[in-house]
Design an enzyme around this catalytic site. Structure first.
Site, mmCIF file in Angstrom:
data_model
loop_
_atom_site.group_PDB
_atom_site.id
_atom_site.type_symbol
_atom_site.label_atom_id
_atom_site.label_comp_id
_atom_site.label_asym_id
_atom_site.label_seq_id
_atom_site.Cartn_x
_atom_site.Cartn_y
_atom_site.Cartn_z
ATOM 1 N N LYS A 44 0.808 -1.198 0.000
ATOM 2 C CA LYS A 44 0.000 0.000 0.000
ATOM 3 C C LYS A 44 0.855 1.267 0.000
ATOM 4 C CE LYS A 44 -3.018 -2.303 3.346
ATOM 5 N NZ LYS A 44 -3.488 -2.194 4.739
ATOM 6 N N ASP A 101 7.379 2.903 -2.530
ATOM 7 C CA ASP A 101 7.603 4.012 -1.608
ATOM 8 C C ASP A 101 9.076 4.142 -1.228
ATOM 9 O OD1 ASP A 101 7.517 1.569 -0.243
ATOM 10 O OD2 ASP A 101 6.136 2.242 1.320
ATOM 11 N N ASP A 104 14.914 -0.318 0.972
ATOM 12 C CA ASP A 104 15.620 -0.424 2.243
ATOM 13 C C ASP A 104 16.719 -1.487 2.079
ATOM 14 O OD1 ASP A 104 16.178 -0.310 4.977
ATOM 15 O OD2 ASP A 104 14.472 -1.520 5.567
ATOM 16 N N PHE A 153 13.453 4.913 10.767
ATOM 17 C CA PHE A 153 12.135 4.463 10.333
ATOM 18 C C PHE A 153 11.270 5.683 10.026
ATOM 19 C CE2 PHE A 153 7.896 2.684 10.534
ATOM 20 C CZ PHE A 153 8.076 1.516 9.804
#
Ligand code: 5GP
Ligand code: MG
Ligand code: MG
Length: 176
Positions: A44, A101, A104, A153
């Site tokens: 999402k 998005d 990482d 984060f």
């Protein structure tokens, strides 16, 4: 601002995000000039970036979404990727641009690209808004990336912390 009792610290403002989105969209529009593009958002987390980006891409395009899951805690991914929702059409001979998005460890995008390459697209590129470069565990970089960010984060602009914070217009890191 707080999520789950923790303070948030602004990392990237709304105007910085929007400026970067336009810059990425211009680059993509130029690179795929006169081509048709199949833009795939990874659910999402990419939904807000995706919506802003496609609005600024000046090409004939079609959109689709995929959802992948990795076994993870709320803050880290394990690298095992499961396809929860697959594409709705065949991408053979198409120009495909995957939008996510954040990259990482790189495990999610690397696994995705390897799986989609097997379907023989004409061209397969990846675009992320955020890149935690120093966290990379596999040899993989996105073709288009917005901001290199520190190993913290982050939440907001589509990214969640335990499903909260996705609706924020800016990107924050969580203060410890
Ligand atoms: P990777 O496989 O590259 O380690 O993980 C990528 C995925 O992990 C992203 O698509 C995102 O869902 C999640 N992730 C990694 N870092 C962050 C972060 O700082 N904040 C949030 N909300 N998700 C993250
Ligand atoms: Mg994600
Ligand atoms: Mg998440």
């Amino acid at each position: 601002m707080q999520i789950k009792g923790k303070d948030l610290e602004l990392l990237i403002s709304e105007s910085e995000i929007q400026r970067k989105v336009k810059e990425l969209a211009e680059k993509i529009s130029k690179d795929f000039q006169n081509e048709e593009l199949y833009v795939v958002g990874i659910l999402k987390g990419s939904f807000m970036f995706f919506a802003d980006l496609v609005r600024n891409i000046n090409l004939k395009l079609k959109i689709d979404f995929m959802q992948v899951a990795s076994y993870h805690t709320s803050m880290e991914s394990s690298g095992e990727v499961i396809f929860v929702k697959d594409l709705s059409v065949d991408i053979k001979d198409k120009n495909v641009l995957i939008i996510d998005d954040i990259i990482d460890t790189g495990r999610t995008l690397k696994a995705l690209v390897e799986a989609l390459q097997k379907r023989n697209p004409k061209n397969l590129k990846t675009c992320v808004l955020l890149d935690k470069k120093e966290r990379r565990e596999v040899d993989f970089d996105a073709d288009y990336s917005g901001f290199i960010i520190p190993d913290k984060f982050v939440v907001g602009y589509g990214l969640d912390w335990a499903e909260e914070g996705r609706n924020l217009k800016e990107i924050y890191c969580i203060k410890d």
